[in-house]
Design a protein around this motif. Structure first.
Motif, PDB file in Angstrom:
ATOM      1  N   ARG A   1       9.276  19.383 -10.731  1.00  0.00           N
ATOM      2  CA  ARG A   1      10.494  19.160  -9.929  1.00  0.00           C
ATOM      3  C   ARG A   1      10.510  17.868  -9.555  1.00  0.00           C
ATOM      4  O   ARG A   1      11.515  17.165  -9.578  1.00  0.00           O
ATOM      5  CB  ARG A   1      10.214  20.092  -8.523  1.00  0.00           C
ATOM      6  CG  ARG A   1      11.597  19.874  -7.597  1.00  0.00           C
ATOM      7  CD  ARG A   1      11.357  20.641  -6.368  1.00  0.00           C
ATOM      8  NE  ARG A   1      10.827  21.993  -6.481  1.00  0.00           N
ATOM      9  CZ  ARG A   1       9.613  22.327  -6.543  1.00  0.00           C
ATOM     10  NH1 ARG A   1       8.623  21.691  -6.116  1.00  0.00           N
ATOM     11  NH2 ARG A   1       9.458  23.793  -6.697  1.00  0.00           N
TER      12      ARG A   1
ATOM     13  N   GLU B   1      16.706  30.111 -10.635  1.00  0.00           N
ATOM     14  CA  GLU B   1      17.058  28.774 -10.466  1.00  0.00           C
ATOM     15  C   GLU B   1      16.429  28.101  -9.109  1.00  0.00           C
ATOM     16  O   GLU B   1      16.416  26.813  -8.860  1.00  0.00           O
ATOM     17  CB  GLU B   1      18.650  28.239 -10.559  1.00  0.00           C
ATOM     18  CG  GLU B   1      19.115  28.746 -11.958  1.00  0.00           C
ATOM     19  CD  GLU B   1      19.107  30.135 -12.036  1.00  0.00           C
ATOM     20  OE1 GLU B   1      18.753  30.561 -13.187  1.00  0.00           O
ATOM     21  OE2 GLU B   1      20.013  30.690 -11.376  1.00  0.00           O
TER      22      GLU B   1
ATOM     23  N   TRP C   1       8.880  24.692 -12.631  1.00  0.00           N
ATOM     24  CA  TRP C   1       9.019  23.706 -11.511  1.00  0.00           C
ATOM     25  C   TRP C   1       7.854  23.092 -10.805  1.00  0.00           C
ATOM     26  O   TRP C   1       7.753  22.023 -10.373  1.00  0.00           O
ATOM     27  CB  TRP C   1      10.350  24.333 -10.650  1.00  0.00           C
ATOM     28  CG  TRP C   1      11.381  24.185 -11.407  1.00  0.00           C
ATOM     29  CD1 TRP C   1      12.128  25.443 -11.626  1.00  0.00           C
ATOM     30  CD2 TRP C   1      12.267  23.142 -11.909  1.00  0.00           C
ATOM     31  NE1 TRP C   1      13.390  25.411 -12.451  1.00  0.00           N
ATOM     32  CE2 TRP C   1      13.455  23.743 -12.597  1.00  0.00           C
ATOM     33  CE3 TRP C   1      12.549  22.149 -11.639  1.00  0.00           C
ATOM     34  CZ2 TRP C   1      14.451  23.392 -13.048  1.00  0.00           C
ATOM     35  CZ3 TRP C   1      13.394  21.334 -12.504  1.00  0.00           C
ATOM     36  CH2 TRP C   1      14.397  21.780 -13.056  1.00  0.00           C
ATOM     37  N   ASP C   2       7.043  23.988 -10.398  1.00  0.00           N
ATOM     38  CA  ASP C   2       5.679  23.576  -9.758  1.00  0.00           C
ATOM     39  C   ASP C   2       4.539  23.322 -10.511  1.00  0.00           C
ATOM     40  O   ASP C   2       3.578  23.001 -10.128  1.00  0.00           O
ATOM     41  CB  ASP C   2       5.294  24.821  -8.694  1.00  0.00           C
ATOM     42  CG  ASP C   2       6.375  24.988  -7.895  1.00  0.00           C
ATOM     43  OD1 ASP C   2       6.912  23.990  -7.067  1.00  0.00           O
ATOM     44  OD2 ASP C   2       6.624  26.135  -7.347  1.00  0.00           O
TER      45      ASP C   2
ATOM     46  N   MET D   1      13.945  24.955  -8.359  1.00  0.00           N
ATOM     47  CA  MET D   1      14.572  23.769  -8.665  1.00  0.00           C
ATOM     48  C   MET D   1      15.149  23.063  -7.428  1.00  0.00           C
ATOM     49  O   MET D   1      15.005  21.929  -7.315  1.00  0.00           O
ATOM     50  CB  MET D   1      15.603  23.805  -9.891  1.00  0.00           C
ATOM     51  CG  MET D   1      16.508  22.317 -10.100  1.00  0.00           C
ATOM     52  SD  MET D   1      17.883  22.811 -11.288  1.00  0.00           S
ATOM     53  CE  MET D   1      18.262  20.903 -11.311  1.00  0.00           C
TER      54      MET D   1
END
Length: 535
Positions: free
Chosen positions: A18, A41, A176-177, A44
């Motif tokens: 991210r 999503e 994302w992480d 994000m």
């Protein structure tokens, strides 16, 4: 040389995917996200940065349409975020339009977590990269979470490289992480200069001919070549036609050399171009057809040349010669040649008679009135297919960057595209000229216009039918009196629909009232619906 930035994996200490993506987008000046939220999503957008804006669309087709208008009006790639398979499916109509419009979009979509993908989980996309094909230039689901930033960097460059277009990146929800590295800037050229030898042949043919004609298409305006084309036409005293189905305005329609619009039919194109010995298609396919035809593609004795940035278009030219490269650079090189011997000016295009007011208002009168009250710098975003020939006669576009429509023929683009254009060009007045049938494909765009309080006047031409289909039916054997099933649209109330989404509205059927209604709407600087009842 036009360039774009990114690429090159950095060696900084690890950050999350991210963090790296937000940093990349900020470096690329992409800080607007056009989106409709979904569960895959959500990560994000955790800790969403203050310098970014989330532009909500109430349906995925609206999301892509807004992003398309924004990218075209800004000249820069726009970011789209969609839900996994179902959301991408909802968006496909306007994704097809973006592909045909050559609009640079970076389309991202969520995917289920990598750890459960082998079990065909709920909301997964089984073949995510195949779903949007063939209407994206490039499609990927990165093999590792750490590769997501680099995939987006590559996606940006592919989208911006001519011929521009949408690209697709599928991103699993648990990426994302994960740790990643920042992506540092590099530069990549996005324009290619046409081959000098091929341009020499085109220029020599132009210099030697007696009666040249230009056929201009959307890529002239897209490439910033408007002024160059005007200068080249004036140098050669060439009549200038607009290519069939062109989605932009690429020549001032009040110019002495403007010759009108070509229909999407082979025989009629040949008839319109009769008498010209050299025909040069600039930024347009030669030619786009809508119905079957026969006979030659150009008048007998005429030589056809095409200057296009799209090698796939150059590959299927039926006759003549193609030159591939950026339009602005190619036109500049043609203008750098010595001036040719002056030739006689062609006769000007005949003026259209004025439309008179009638008890049941004609489309011609409605658009003539709109032309009289709008400023030439106002931007028109059009999706009224049955009224387009009338618009071409009564609503001339005279400035670059002030007209957008869909190149695909698919409906649902115009309303959201008007929102995107207004977001990209703050302070400028936008007119959404929409048919009643077209508007219902993406009416949710009114909510976004109201949410952002954008200066858009949606002029909805209400004839209570899908007029384009009824008028086209005789081509396929219908008698003029035969009913065409499913094409009548009685009972729609666009003022009520607009009010329900936060837009003020007025319905007008009396020709005597139209000028004042349009003047007030255009002066309001707020989103407004003007429903015009027409024959």
């Amino acid at each position: 040389m036009n360039t774009s930035t990114t690429h090159g994996a950095g060696v900084q200490s690890a950050v999350t995917v991210r963090d790296a993506v937000i940093d990349l987008l900020r470096r690329l000046r992409i800080t607007s996200v056009f989106a409709n939220p979904g569960s895959t999503e959500l990560p994000m957008f955790r800790d969403f940065p203050d310098d970014f804006r989330y532009v909500l669309g109430l349906q995925e087709a609206v999301v892509v349409g807004m992003a398309d208008g924004y990218a075209q009006a800004s000249g820069h790639a726009a970011l789209v975020n969609l839900h996994s398979a179902a959301g991408v499916g909802n968006a496909m109509g306007n994704l097809f339009t973006a592909y045909k419009n050559q609009t640079p979009l970076i389309v991202t979509a969520g995917q289920q977590a990598r750890s459960i993908l082998p079990f065909d989980p709920f909301l997964s996309s089984n073949e995510a990269t195949e779903l949007p094909k063939p209407y994206v230039k490039w499609s990927i689901e990165p093999s590792r979470a750490a590769d997501v930033p680099l995939a987006l960097a590559r996606a940006y460059h592919v989208a911006m490289q001519e011929p521009r277009g949408p690209v697709f990146v599928s991103i699993p929800v648990d990426d994302w992480d994960q740790p990643a590295h920042s992506v540092e800037p590099t530069q990549v050229s996005t324009e290619v200069r046409p081959d000098p030898h091929a341009l020499q042949q085109l220029g020599a043919a132009l210099d030697a001919c007696r009666r040249p004609a230009f056929v201009v298409g959307a890529s002239v305006d897209r490439a910033g070549a408007w002024e160059g084309v005007v200068a080249l036409a004036e140098r050669h005293h060439a009549r200038v036609f607009v290519a069939p189905m062109s989605a932009r305005c690429s020549f001032p329609e009040n110019h002495r050399l403007f010759a009108g619009f070509l229909p999407a039919m082979r025989e009629k194109i040949v008839a319109a171009l009769a008498g010209h010995d050299v025909i040069v298609a600039l930024g347009a396919p030669a030619f786009t057809y809508h119905v079957e035809g026969c006979g030659p593609h150009v008048p007998e004795g005429a030589a056809l040349f095409q200057l296009t940035e799209d090698p796939s278009v150059a590959a299927w030219i039926p006759t003549g010669s193609s030159v591939v490269g950026n339009l602005r650079l190619g036109i500049a090189d043609l203008l750098a040649r010595p001036a040719p011997t002056s030739r006689e000016l062609p006769l000007p295009r005949a003026a259209r008679p004025r439309a008179a007011p009638t008890p049941l208002m004609s489309v011609a009168f409605a658009l003539q009135t709109l032309a009289e009250v709008r400023d030439a710098a106002d931007i028109v975003v059009e999706e009224a297919p049955s009224s387009r020939p009338v618009m071409q006669d009564y609503l001339p576009i005279t400035k670059t960057g002030t007209f957008y429509t869909m190149a695909s023929g698919g409906l649902g683009y115009g309303m959201p595209a008007a929102v995107g254009v207004a977001l990209a060009r703050p302070g400028e007045r936008v007119i959404g000229l929409i048919g009643d049938g077209s508007s219902m494909y993406s009416i949710q765009a009114l909510y976004s216009a109201a949410r952002w309080n954008l200066p858009i006047t949606f002029v909805i031409l209400n004839n209570s039918r899908y007029a384009a289909l009824q008028e086209f039916a005789p081509v396929f054997g219908f008698a003029k009196t035969d009913p065409v099933q499913g094409t009548d649209l009685p009972g729609l109330d666009f003022v009520a629909l607009g009010a329900g989404m936060g837009c003020k509205g007025t319905r007008v059927a009396d020709p005597a009232l139209l000028k004042n209604v349009l003047t007030a709407a255009l002066a309001s600087r707020e989103p407004a619906v003007v429903e015009v009842i027409v024959a």
